[in-house]
Design a protein around this motif. Structure first.
Motif: not given
Ligand SMILES: [Zn+2]
Length: 197
Positions: A13-18, A45, A48
């Motif tokens: 995803c955009l933030c990288g956590k999901g 996520c 996001c």
């Molecule tokens: Zn995310």
């Protein structure tokens, strides 16, 4: 009943956590046309999902848009639709509709009826096509939106004493439609597989 072949692909995803999960679905046979393939996406996520929402375009890859942008656009669409239905439900429209119908149905030939329909933008087909499947004014006016009625009624020769009401309504609807177009959703770049950007 035919079954569908479903393939799922996950990308960060955009933030990288999901992740962003896109499913591709196509008919389970050998002769699949491009138009039969459909995609749907989900944001997996919590962070996001607060900021973005999936936008599904018919026969195109899904994209992520900002929730806030989608909300503003939905509001603009609702305002334009409310303005249109206000015109469609108005007593002025109830007076206008029979005038439109009679301006069409009073014509003595099919060619003249076709010309009248075109003048009101209630027909875009050729005279030949109209001759094959003719229809009357009542049928034609049924498909007219509030914005369309406002445009027609703005002409004094058909709007009569209500022409000023319709002209003001047509201006308002045009302005609201312009606001709506200015809020066209801009996809956010995700770099995810099977996403538009
Ligand atoms: Zn995310």
């Amino acid at each position: 009943m035919a079954t569908d072949d479903i393939t799922e692909i996950s990308s960060p995803c955009l933030c990288g956590k999901g992740k962003i999960v896109v499913s591709q679905s196509m008919p389970d046979h050998a002769w699949v046309r491009e138009s039969q393939i459909s995609y749907s996406a989900e944001i997996d996520c919590p962070d996001c999902a607060v900021i973005y929402i999936v936008h599904h375009d018919y026969h195109s890859l899904p994209s992520l848009v900002r929730r806030e942008d989608a909300r503003k656009r939905d509001t603009a669409i609702a305002r334009r639709k409310a303005a249109e239905s206000e015109v469609a439900m108005s007593p002025e429209a109830q007076r206008l509709i029979p005038r439109i119908v009679s301006a069409i149905d009073s014509q003595s030939s099919m060619a003249a009826r076709h010309r009248a329909l075109q003048r009101f933008h209630l027909s875009y087909e050729s005279l030949g096509t109209y001759r094959k499947r003719p229809y009357d004014g009542t049928h034609a006016v049924r498909s007219a939106s509030g914005g369309h009625l406002a445009d027609i009624g703005s002409h004094p020769d058909i709007g009569g004493e209500d022409a000023a009401y319709f002209a003001a309504a047509a201006e308002k609807i045009k302005a609201l439609a312009a606001e709506e177009r200015a809020l066209e959703l801009q996809p956010v770049r995700t770099n995810a597989r099977w996403m538009r950007l």
